[in-house]
Scaffold this active site. Structure first.
Site, short mmCIF file in Angstrom:
data_model
loop_
_atom_site.label_atom_id
_atom_site.label_comp_id
_atom_site.label_asym_id
_atom_site.label_seq_id
_atom_site.Cartn_x
_atom_site.Cartn_y
_atom_site.Cartn_z
N ASP A 11 -0.40 -1.04 0.57
CA ASP A 11 -0.75 0.12 -0.24
C ASP A 11 0.20 1.27 0.07
O ASP A 11 0.40 1.59 1.25
CB ASP A 11 -2.17 0.60 0.08
CG ASP A 11 -3.24 -0.21 -0.62
OD1 ASP A 11 -2.90 -1.20 -1.30
OD2 ASP A 11 -4.42 0.15 -0.50
N LYS A 29 -3.54 -0.71 -9.41
CA LYS A 29 -4.96 -1.02 -9.61
C LYS A 29 -5.51 -0.42 -10.89
O LYS A 29 -5.13 0.68 -11.28
CB LYS A 29 -5.78 -0.45 -8.45
CG LYS A 29 -5.59 -1.17 -7.12
CD LYS A 29 -6.51 -0.55 -6.08
CE LYS A 29 -6.18 -0.98 -4.66
NZ LYS A 29 -6.51 -2.37 -4.38
N GLY A 37 -9.99 -4.20 4.99
CA GLY A 37 -10.33 -3.91 6.38
C GLY A 37 -9.33 -4.39 7.40
O GLY A 37 -9.56 -4.27 8.60
N SER A 95 -5.35 0.81 3.76
CA SER A 95 -5.25 2.03 4.57
C SER A 95 -4.62 1.74 5.93
O SER A 95 -4.16 2.67 6.60
CB SER A 95 -6.64 2.62 4.75
OG SER A 95 -7.38 2.52 3.54
#
Lengths: 197, 296
Positions: B24, B81, B216, B238
């Site tokens: 990302d 996205k 995650g 992230s």
């Protein structure tokens, strides 16, 4: 015969499967070895560099030091798409943007992503060398060979662009023969590798 | 005659990113860091999932100018996205020329009943799934790639592990049933997909499309764990740019995916990363705050 498959990234399983099928159909003894280290590379009689992202492969090969070992590699080589780019001697377009280095195993200048982005990816039947019927070629964000050196032999063209070529025992295709069930290009490479021994 | 947007071409694109890391990124500078580290592709976003989670509000498709900035910065493929069920956002991204669209639960769903009919598009789609039924429904709608949903923006790998296990276990179950000659039509009915898709999956012993882990993943060890569980590659949301040293973390996670089966290499790349992103304990979260329940 041990055919190595450069195991950095990309559609490795598809190439391994196509190579095994080609060994079978040719009635030849052989196996596929995943290559991630210089030691593994030394055990191979020939090497395939799969499709994937050429920028990623190049950067990771440089980090691991394998890039220099590949430069020295003298056995037969087969590169598809990203593999073609790595094996080439130079590039125009996107390759200039990243400062990409080349292995220079075949005297060919390539244009990366020559057809455009994924939206422009396509498949089409093409003629390949002396194949008796057309080959269904899948082009994914594919490069083309802009120019080929005097020792190179054109094996296939599409819309006037060179999409497959060889020079001595180095074979390159801009498309992905490993994405179809037709293993004739893999057979071609294995025969090429066998005859160079 | 040239053919475009066929399953072979769309699924083929996903195969080219196998054994790779998709990161990302929210601007050109981050995209270059990702490319330099060896990412196979980047996901262009306005906010990473951890910030979407923290800031709340409706999360939508990124501004096309933001995506163009990222497309211009790198030569690796660029994904973006869209909201679940938001066909118009997907049309806009296809017109823009992104290489793959993620119909993602990380954004606020636009349609709580239907997903996008992805078979109508030339550009390939990736979708999240928590179990085999979800995965096959998305594939039946035309998804060319599946990823676990995990729980995005938490830095906690537990949900990705749960989803990968579940998909693997359910494939094993139908594979066993098929081998014993047991009918799979009730499974197909409960999954709400055609029988031949279930049969094909049982025969292959894996999903008929590329399957990545996502949601995650925050450390090299997390990435290696998912590869050892059979993931074809990983998405890191992230986990890179919310870490203390993004460049280092990006390189380390790429190396971990490359050498996921070599503990000595994993040890080397895990040293001195300066700290992964802060994490969230899934058990302390309210069900309504979990993104994975969106779009099943």
């Amino acid at each position: 015969m041990i055919i190595g498959l450069l195991g950095i990234q990309g559609d490795l399983e598809e190439h391994a499967e196509a190579t095994r099928k080609a060994f079978l159909s040719l009635g030849l003894e052989g196996r596929v070895l995943l290559v991630r280290t210089p030691e593994e590379l030394r055990r191979t009689d020939a090497l395939i560099i799969s499709g994937g992202e050429s920028t990623t492969m190049w950067k990771l090969l440089k980090k691991s030091g394998l890039f220099e070992d590949l430069r020295m590699y003298q056995n037969p080589l087969f590169g598809t798409c990203a593999g073609l780019i790595l094996l080439a001697s130079g590039g125009v377009g996107d390759s200039e943007k990243t400062g990409q280095e080349f292995l220079g195993k075949i005297d060919a200048v390539v244009n990366r992503n020559a057809f455009g982005r994924q939206r422009e990816s396509f498949s089409v039947d093409i003629e390949f060398d002396d194949f008796s019927s057309p080959f269904h070629a899948v082009f994914i964000r594919a490069p083309v060979i802009e120019s080929l050196g005097p020792r190179g032999e054109v094996l296939s063209t599409y819309n006037g662009k060179i999409v497959a070529a060889r020079q001595d025992h180095v074979l390159i295709t801009a498309f992905h023969p490993e994405l179809t069930d037709d293993v004739r290009v893999h057979e071609y490479f294995i025969r090429m590798a066998a005859s160079s021994k | 005659m040239e053919r475009r947007g066929t399953d072979q071409i769309k699924r083929g694109f996903a195969k080219m990113v196998k054994h790779g890391v998709i990161m990302d990124v929210t601007n050109a500078e981050q995209a270059k860091v990702a490319e330099e580290a060896g990412a196979v592709s980047v996901m262009a976003l306005e906010r990473v999932p951890a910030d979407i989670r923290a800031q709340g509000g409706v999360a939508r498709m990124a501004d096309p100018l933001k995506i163009i900035e990222i497309m211009d910065a790198v030569t690796i493929p660029v994904m973006a996205k869209v909201r679940i069920g938001h066909t118009a956002e997907a049309q806009i991204l296809e017109a823009l020329g992104v290489d793959m669209i993620d119909e993602s639960e990380v954004l606020t769903p636009a349609d709580e009943e239907h997903h996008i009919d992805k078979s109508k598009f030339t550009v390939p789609f990736v979708c999240g799934a928590r179990d085999l039924g979800e995965a096959l429904r998305r594939i039946n709608e035309g998804a060319a790639m599946i990823r676990t949903k995990g729980e995005a923006g938490t830095g906690n790998v537990v949900e990705a592990v749960r989803h990968m296990h579940r998909i693997n276990d359910e494939i094993k179950r139908i594979q066993g049933m098929a081998e014993r000659g047991e009918p799979l039509d009730e499974i197909a009915t409960s999954y709400r997909v055609p029988l031949d898709l279930v049969e094909k999956t049982a025969k292959l012993g894996r999903l008929p499309v590329v399957n990545f882990a996502a949601g995650g993943i925050a450390t090299p060890a997390d990435a290696a764990l998912m590869m050892q569980m059979g993931a074809d590659g990983v998405f890191v949301g992230s986990g890179i740019f919310k870490s203390k040293d993004p460049k280092r973390m990006a390189r380390a996670i790429v190396q971990a995916v490359l050498n996921y089966d070599k503990p000595e290499n994993l040890l080397e790349v895990s040293k001195g990363l300066g700290g992964a992103m802060e994490g969230l304990d899934i058990r302390s979260m309210e069900e309504k705050d979990k993104l994975q329940h969106r779009g099943v």
